[in-house]
Structures are given as structure tokens and as C-alpha cells.
Design a protein around this motif. Structure first.
Motif, PDB file in Angstrom:
ATOM      1  N   THR A 156       0.815  -1.203   0.000  1.00  0.00           N
ATOM      2  CA  THR A 156       0.000   0.000   0.000  1.00  0.00           C
ATOM      3  C   THR A 156       0.856   1.264   0.000  1.00  0.00           C
ATOM      4  N   LYS A 157       0.292   2.330  -0.506  1.00  0.00           N
ATOM      5  CA  LYS A 157       1.012   3.595  -0.552  1.00  0.00           C
ATOM      6  C   LYS A 157       0.856   4.360   0.751  1.00  0.00           C
ATOM      7  N   ILE A 158      -0.362   4.414   1.275  1.00  0.00           N
ATOM      8  CA  ILE A 158      -0.602   5.122   2.536  1.00  0.00           C
ATOM      9  C   ILE A 158      -1.961   4.711   3.092  1.00  0.00           C
ATOM     10  N   GLU A 159      -2.002   4.464   4.378  1.00  0.00           N
ATOM     11  CA  GLU A 159      -3.269   4.221   5.076  1.00  0.00           C
ATOM     12  C   GLU A 159      -3.000   4.146   6.570  1.00  0.00           C
ATOM     13  N   GLY A 160      -4.002   3.731   7.320  1.00  0.00           N
ATOM     14  CA  GLY A 160      -3.843   3.645   8.764  1.00  0.00           C
ATOM     15  C   GLY A 160      -3.196   2.332   9.170  1.00  0.00           C
ATOM     16  N   ILE A 161      -3.528   1.845  10.370  1.00  0.00           N
ATOM     17  CA  ILE A 161      -2.993   0.565  10.833  1.00  0.00           C
ATOM     18  C   ILE A 161      -3.720  -0.535  10.060  1.00  0.00           C
TER      19      ILE A 161
END
Length: 251
Positions: A156-161
Motif C-alpha cells: 500500500t502507498k498510505i493508510e492507517g494501521i
């Protein structure tokens, strides 16, 4: 209760409890919102450690990735990395964040075609699925898939936990995470639980081979049981609710 996923500071001025996923903003959040109770957890920290656990079945995949078909999940990175390790076997499941759109179908089909073209040894169960109800969705079935793999792979490029990451760790499966993601996505990835890799196909391929060759140095289930998961996260949340009750003079 307010949760800010992905990255950045929790901005709500009225939340009694703040779930702070991006701990790089922990001190700033405490200073700016001194009346709120801050907890160092996010929704994925509530992973069900009774449902997701090692079950001792045969591992017939070297690696597994479960993520929806969108560009920011960077599935091509995983597929090209697998193509560099033709002797390894992988499995990729991908659901639909939009419920099954033409764009999602095209992205999925293009990635499956790419895997065939470059000789990546990846199984794509449910490759003809049209909607999310076509996929297995019970915790038991997903835990079974995770237990059949040696490692989990996140691109993934960006996200939460990330939830998939936490379910892997609870199942005793170490996880690889790209080094360029935000703080919450890197959370819980230490020497005992997995590795960060250079966010390129070559960097991922090298990291996968290293982790697979040295599986004995990882014990993610032990880490989860000591650090996070449903029992620990619920205890923290319960404590915060009790503190609010005391402030308000209520049960």
C-alpha cells in the motif's frame, strides 16, 4: 470517540477519547487537546486474537496479499516482485472498495494478465468475482488463508494501521511493509514481526527472499499477545470510559 486514520493529528475539539493512530503526532495531540483522553490504538489494534491465530495447517504458499483493487495499494509491485522469484508460490485476493466497478475490474484483469506475462507464480482465487459477496468473509476462512502462507505482503502507498497486517501477525505470519508508507502503517513492524522494504519490485523481492530464508527469527504472535490485539485494546478503551464516568460523576 474519534479516530483519525491514515496520518496527521486528530482535529476534533469535542471528542472525549481520541484513538491516535499516527503516533508521530502523539505529543502534539496531548498538548493541543489536554481535556481528551488519548489512546495509542486504532481500529485494527482490536484484531480478534481468538479468531486469527496459528492453527498448524500445511503452508502451501510462500506469501499472501489480501487488498482491494485500487492503484494506491500498488498491486503491480507485488506481482513484479513475485515474477523475480519464480520458484516461490504466492496467492493474491482482492476485493472491491467500490463494490465492483469497471475500473476495478480492469485493474484486476490487467494485473492478472501481467502475472501471466512475466511468469509470476501467483494464484488468484475468485478472479472472476463481480462483487464482494463472492468472496469468503468469515474470520475462520480468512484465518485459514493466512495460515497457509509463510509471510504476508503489503504494498500500500498510505493508510492507517492496516487490518490485513494485524490479522497476519495475530495468525503468526510475519509481514513485509514498504518503507515509504505513513507511520500508522509501519506500526507494529519490528524485528520480531516482519520487515520494511525499499518500495520497488526489486526491493520487495529481495526482502521476501530474506524473510523466507530466515523465518525462525520471527514470532509475531508472541508480539501481538504482549502488545496489542482485542483484549489489550479493549482494556485501554474500558479504562478511558471509566475515567470519563468519574469526571462526569456517572456509572
Amino acid at each position: 470517540i474519534e479516530r483519525r486514520g491514515w496520518r496527521g493529528i486528530n482535529e476534533s475539539k469535542h471528542a472525549n477519547i481520541k484513538l491516535v493512530e499516527d503516533l508521530s503526532f502523539w505529543d502534539e495531540t496531548l498538548e493541543k487537546f489536554s481535556e481528551s483522553i488519548c489512546l495509542d490504538i486504532g481500529p485494527a489494534d482490536f484484531v480478534d486474537t481468538e479468531a486469527f491465530k496459528p492453527i498448524g495447517i500445511e503452508k502451501n504458499y510462500d506469501g499472501i496479499q489480501i487488498s482491494h483493487w485500487t492503484d494506491f495499494k500498488r498491486p503491480e509491485m507485488f506481482i513484479r516482485a513475485a515474477g523475480m522469484l519464480p520458484e516461490r508460490r504466492f496467492v493474491k485476493l482482492g476485493h472491491f472498495v467500490e463494490g465492483g466497478s469497471e475500473l476495478e475490474y480492469r485493474l484486476r484483469d490487467a494485473n492478472i494478465e501481467l502475472a501471466r506475462k512475466i511468469g509470476a507464480n501467483i494464484d488468484f482465487p475468485y478472479s472472476e468475482a463481480k462483487e464482494n459477496s463472492d468472496f469468503p468473509n468469515s474470520k475462520e476462512s480468512m484465518n485459514g488463508y493466512l495460515n497457509r502462507a509463510h509471510i504476508g505482503v503489503l504494498t500500500t502507498k498510505i493508510e492507517g494501521i492496516n487490518r490485513f497486517k494485524m490479522e497476519c501477525l495475530a495468525a503468526g505470519v510475519p509481514v513485509l511493509v514498504p518503507s515509504d508508507v505513513s507511520f500508522p502503517t509501519k506500526k507494529h513492524i519490528i524485528e520480531e514481526t516482519g520487515a520494511l522494504f525499499e518500495p520497488t519490485s526489486k526491493g520487495l523481492a529481495m526482502a521476501m527472499e530474506d524473510v523466507l530464508t530466515n523465518l525462525g527469527r520471527y514470532n509475531p504472535r508472541r508480539y501481538i499477545e504482549k502488545t496489542t490485539g482485542k483484549p489489550i485494546a479493549l482494556k485501554k478503551l474500558r479504562g478511558a470510559l471509566e475515567e470519563i464516568s468519574k469526571r462526569e460523576g456517572k456509572e
